[in-house]
Design an enzyme around this catalytic site. Structure first.
Site, PDB file in Angstrom:
ATOM      1  CG  ASP A  24      -1.996   0.928   0.956  1.00 53.16           C
ATOM      2  OD1 ASP A  24      -2.403   1.481  -0.001  1.00 53.16           O
ATOM      3  OD2 ASP A  24      -2.706   1.204   2.134  1.00 53.16           O
ATOM      4  N   GLY A  25       0.274   2.172  -0.591  1.00 51.90           N
ATOM      5  CA  GLY A  25       0.928   3.607  -0.465  1.00 51.90           C
ATOM      6  C   GLY A  25       1.486   4.099  -1.816  1.00 51.90           C
ATOM      7  NE  ARG A  28      -1.236   6.513   1.524  1.00 49.79           N
ATOM      8  CZ  ARG A  28      -1.312   5.820   2.298  1.00 49.79           C
ATOM      9  NH1 ARG A  28      -0.889   5.949   3.561  1.00 49.79           N
ATOM     10  NH2 ARG A  28      -1.511   4.562   1.970  1.00 49.79           N
ATOM     11  CG  ASN A  72      -7.649  -2.615  -5.578  1.00 51.93           C
ATOM     12  OD1 ASN A  72      -6.846  -3.272  -5.250  1.00 51.93           O
ATOM     13  ND2 ASN A  72      -8.074  -1.742  -4.658  1.00 51.93           N
ATOM     14  CB  SER A 195      -7.627  -4.542   3.016  1.00 54.64           C
ATOM     15  OG  SER A 195      -7.373  -3.110   3.716  1.00 54.64           O
TER      16      SER A 195
HETATM   17  C1  FPP Z   1      -1.890   0.199  -3.155  1.00 54.00           C
HETATM   18  O1  FPP Z   1      -1.692   1.463  -3.233  1.00 54.00           O
HETATM   19  C2  FPP Z   1      -1.697  -0.644  -4.293  1.00 54.00           C
HETATM   20  C3  FPP Z   1      -2.403  -1.102  -5.141  1.00 54.00           C
HETATM   21  C4  FPP Z   1      -3.690  -1.207  -5.244  1.00 54.00           C
HETATM   22  C5  FPP Z   1      -1.852  -1.965  -6.402  1.00 54.00           C
HETATM   23  C6  FPP Z   1      -0.480  -2.525  -6.151  1.00 54.00           C
HETATM   24  C7  FPP Z   1       0.120  -2.841  -7.385  1.00 54.00           C
HETATM   25  C8  FPP Z   1       1.620  -2.759  -7.730  1.00 54.00           C
HETATM   26  C9  FPP Z   1       2.489  -2.385  -6.647  1.00 54.00           C
HETATM   27  C10 FPP Z   1       1.985  -2.938  -9.079  1.00 54.00           C
HETATM   28  C11 FPP Z   1       2.165  -4.115  -9.818  1.00 54.00           C
HETATM   29  C12 FPP Z   1       2.074  -5.322  -9.122  1.00 54.00           C
HETATM   30  C13 FPP Z   1       2.761  -6.539  -9.385  1.00 54.00           C
HETATM   31  C14 FPP Z   1       2.656  -7.668  -8.733  1.00 54.00           C
HETATM   32  C15 FPP Z   1       3.282  -6.560 -10.952  1.00 54.00           C
HETATM   33  P1  FPP Z   1      -2.753   2.797  -3.076  1.00 54.00           P
HETATM   34  O2  FPP Z   1      -3.039   3.267  -4.580  1.00 54.00           O
HETATM   35  O3  FPP Z   1      -3.834   2.212  -2.674  1.00 54.00           O
HETATM   36  O4  FPP Z   1      -1.899   3.533  -2.346  1.00 54.00           O
HETATM   37  P2  FPP Z   1      -2.560   4.869  -1.655  1.00 54.00           P
HETATM   38  O5  FPP Z   1      -3.141   4.329  -0.484  1.00 54.00           O
HETATM   39  O6  FPP Z   1      -1.236   5.795  -1.249  1.00 54.00           O
HETATM   40  O7  FPP Z   1      -3.707   5.706  -2.529  1.00 54.00           O
END
Ligand code: FPP
Length: 247
Positions: A24-25, A28, A72, A195
């Site tokens: 996560d993150g 941000r 998502n 989650s």
């Molecule tokens: C959460 O960050 C992250 C995700 C929903 C996506 C995770 C995906 C990757 C790291 C890229 C691809 C993965 C692979 C396995 C190739 P967020 O967007 O919720 O962050 P925030 O809480 O800061 O908004």
């Protein structure tokens, strides 16, 4: 504490064989740099390789990453499309060459592939079929939800004629069937929740939360999590040997 070998490489023992990560993150991380959220996902994807390499180097054999949840899909279509494209590109240009050139590594996808874009669905199947059961397994949760998985498993067990659903029966129908439950669940990005990730499998996992954002979660951060894990006492609902003796 975990062992330090002569070459100063830290090596885990069988207490830490399986790690799950809520990455996560990304959003941000991008916002702090005045970049679009998708740039955060690109940075997040880049970090996946080095994190997997570090876990493998220290002796972990199973890493389960939460790449895209059943929830998502509620994100703006533009972000969903960008994530699907990014994951496709990552599989095509990074994962496939790795699996081909490195005999130690295989990938399994957890979740219902049917709603994924066809191109990505086919790529996931290609990746899974390339290599199975190698010493280091990366599970990628994609269109995955823990509740969804439990319902799906129970319904399939009933459809197969099981009259009584035991824990072993249910486990055998999970997407993770055959993989050990996570010893350690790490969540980056500061939120203190699971989650809908691996609800069944994390019943006795040690939980580790860090405010570090996923693209910044590097080897040093992994070592902090591993050290923390080795300071925990795992009792699985029982008592410590010392506690038993004082009874
Ligand atoms: C959460 O960050 C992250 C995700 C929903 C996506 C995770 C995906 C990757 C790291 C890229 C691809 C993965 C692979 C396995 C190739 P967020 O967007 O919720 O962050 P925030 O809480 O800061 O908004």
């Amino acid at each position: 504490m975990f062992q330090k070998k002569k070459d100063k490489l830290f090596v885990t023992d069988d207490r830490l064989d399986s790690v799950a990560v809520i990455m996560d993150g990304n959003g941000r991380w991008a916002k702090r740099r005045m970049l679009p959220r998708t740039a955060g996902h690109v940075a997040g994807a880049k970090n996946v390789v080095s994190v997997l390499e570090t876990f493998r180097k220290i002796g972990v054999h199973h890493v389960t990453l939460y790449a895209f949840s059943t929830e998502n899909w509620k994100r703006p279509q533009e972000e969903v499309d960008a994530l699907m494209n990014l994951i496709y590109q990552y599989l095509d240009t990074v994962v496939i060459p790795r699996i081909r050139d490195d005999g130690q590594f295989s990938v399994v996808f957890l979740g219902d592939k049917s709603p994924l874009p066809e191109k990505l669905r086919e790529k996931c199947i290609e990746v899974e079929e390339m290599a199975k059961g190698r010493p280091f397994i990366c599970n990628v949760a994609l269109n995955y939800g823990g509740r969804d998985e439990i319902l799906h498993a129970a319904n399939r067990a009933v459809a197969d004629g099981h009259k009584e659903i035991t824990a072993d029966v249910l486990s055998s129908y999970m997407y993770t069937s055959g993989s050990p439950d996570p010893d350690l669940l790490i969540r980056t990005g500061g939120d203190l929740r699971i989650s809908n990730f691996l609800l069944w499998q994390c019943a006795y996992s040690e939980l580790y939360f860090t405010p570090t954002l996923w693209p910044d979660f590097d080897e040093g951060e992994i070592m902090k999590a591993v050290n923390d894990f080795y300071g925990r006492k795992r009792r699985f609902g029982g008592l410590d040997k010392e506690e038993e003796q004082t009874e």
